[in-house]
Write an enzyme that holds these catalytic residues in place. Structure first.
Site, short mmCIF file in Angstrom:
data_model
loop_
_atom_site.label_atom_id
_atom_site.label_comp_id
_atom_site.label_asym_id
_atom_site.label_seq_id
_atom_site.Cartn_x
_atom_site.Cartn_y
_atom_site.Cartn_z
N CYS A 116 0.81 -1.23 0.00
CA CYS A 116 0.00 0.00 0.00
C CYS A 116 0.84 1.28 0.00
O CYS A 116 0.34 2.35 -0.34
CB CYS A 116 -0.97 0.00 1.18
SG CYS A 116 -2.17 -1.33 1.07
N HIS A 256 -3.04 7.70 1.97
CA HIS A 256 -3.47 6.38 1.48
C HIS A 256 -4.87 6.12 2.02
O HIS A 256 -5.18 6.44 3.17
CB HIS A 256 -2.49 5.31 1.98
CG HIS A 256 -2.98 3.92 1.76
ND1 HIS A 256 -3.46 3.49 0.54
CD2 HIS A 256 -3.11 2.86 2.61
CE1 HIS A 256 -3.83 2.23 0.65
NE2 HIS A 256 -3.63 1.83 1.88
N ASN A 286 -9.97 0.47 -0.45
CA ASN A 286 -8.51 0.50 -0.42
C ASN A 286 -7.97 -0.09 -1.73
O ASN A 286 -8.09 -1.28 -1.96
CB ASN A 286 -8.04 -0.32 0.79
CG ASN A 286 -6.52 -0.33 0.94
OD1 ASN A 286 -5.79 0.09 0.04
ND2 ASN A 286 -6.05 -0.82 2.07
#
Ligand code: UT7
Length: 329
Positions: A116, A256, A286
């Site tokens: 990520c 993020h 996500n």
């Protein structure tokens, strides 16, 4: 001290057409829209079509970014750095497929794997190639098809992720525009960290040298959550301190997009008001390495991020790995 730095001269993104709501997931796993919205802020996510590969999403995002920058990939690009955890194949690099699809036959193309936080790591690698004078112009992409590595029977993870891609074009700026901390436009600095001791809190239970299969995402969400808020606010402060800046100087926080509660927690810890935080997790979920460039493209496209703004990006992912990038737009 080098007067050269890199500047983001174009943004682009791509989302697959298919929208999947929490209610739709509730038909196959024991979950509800209420639970997912309250615990994560996610309302829906995009899922790639069966025949769409990571490189397909990445190519579209890159094309959009190149068009907005006015750069011809056949003649104007020195590199493609692509951050992904869900590549088309074990090799070659997905970036090489994108390179061919864009009609770019010179320069280099390679992938970066930092889950990520992949986009921040890729941006940092690209920024360093430009700062050292090895390259002038390149594309940094974050692209993911997480739907291919989710266990669709695990409600603890399958509701959290989505597919998508985002890209930026970087170009060298020199002289006055690139000199003086905080003065000129460009990437002021990037800050990267890893701590491999936390491997088992967030990982994929497969791989070439383990099971020989792609595997599925496994996560201890509660533990990841705690590390996320602490490490993200820490690296954000580190980036600001490197330039004698404070959270009050931030025009836009582009985090993020894993969980709205993490985003809010970090913003609160830093003291950045909610109206200066770019949020897409409600619609994208996500998207791992793609989440920051997707959010960036949205906020640049709708005019929120403007020339002169100070933009702070931060991300954390499996490893753990985490990082921040501070950019004067
Ligand atoms: O991209 C970077 C990496 N990822 C992250 O940053 C994610 C970090 N973690 C999180 O976002 C949150 O921890 C989650 C959203 C994953 C979970 O939220 P939580 O508030 O930490 O919940 P929890 O894991 O403590 O679970 C609470 C309860 C459990 O039930 P019991 O044991 O209390 O009876 C879970 O089984 O919620 C249950 N649960 C669900 N219930 C309905 C877990 N997933 C679901 C679900 N629907 N989808």
């Amino acid at each position: 001290m080098s007067l050269r730095r890199s500047r983001i001269i174009g943004c682009g993104s791509y989302l697959p057409e298919r929208v999947v709501t929490n209610a739709e997931l509730g038909a196959s796993v024991d979950t509800t829209d209420d639970w997912v919205v309250q615990r994560t802020g996610i309302r829906e996510r995009r899922i790639a079509a069966k025949d769409q590969r990571c490189a397909d999403l990445a190519r579209e995002a890159a094309r959009a970014a190149l068009a907005s920058a006015g750069v011809d990939p056949a003649t104007g690009l020195d590199f493609i750095v692509l951050a992904t955890t869900t590549p088309d194949n074990t090799f070659p690099a997905t970036a090489a497929r994108v390179q061919a699809a864009l009609g770019m036959t010179r320069g280099m193309a390679f992938d970066v794997q930092s889950v990520c936080s992949g986009f921040i790591f890729a941006l940092s690698v690209a920024d360093n190639f430009i700062r050292t004078g090895q390259c002038r112009t390149g594309v940094v992409i974050g692209a993911e098809v997480y739907s291919r590595i989710l266990d669709w029977e695990d409600r603890g993870t399958c509701v959290l992720f989505g597919d998508g891609a985002g890209a930026v074009v970087l170009s060298a700026v020199e002289g006055e525009n690139g000199s003086g901390t905080g003065a000129g436009a460009g990437i002021l600095s990037t800050h990267l960290h890893s701590d491999g001791r936390h491997y088992d809190l967030l990982y994929v239970d497969g791989g070439v040298s383990t099971t020989g299969t792609a595997g599925h995402v496994r996560m201890n969400g509660r533990e990841v959550f705690k590390h996320a808020v602490t490490n993200l606010s820490g690296v954000a402060e580190e980036a600001l301190a490197a330039h004698g800046l404070t959270p009050a100087d931030i025009s836009w926080l582009v985090p993020h997009q894993a969980n709205k509660r993490i985003i809010d927690g970090v913003a609160r810890k830093l003291g950045v008001p909610a109206e200066r935080v770019v949020v897409t997790v409600d619609r994208h979920a996500n998207t791992s390495a793609a989440s920051i460039p997707l959010a960036l493209d949205e906020a640049v496209g709708d005019g929120r991020i403007k020339a002169g703004d100070l933009v702070l990006m931060e991300a954390i992912g499996g490893g753990f790995s985490w990082g921040a990038a501070l950019v004067r737009w």
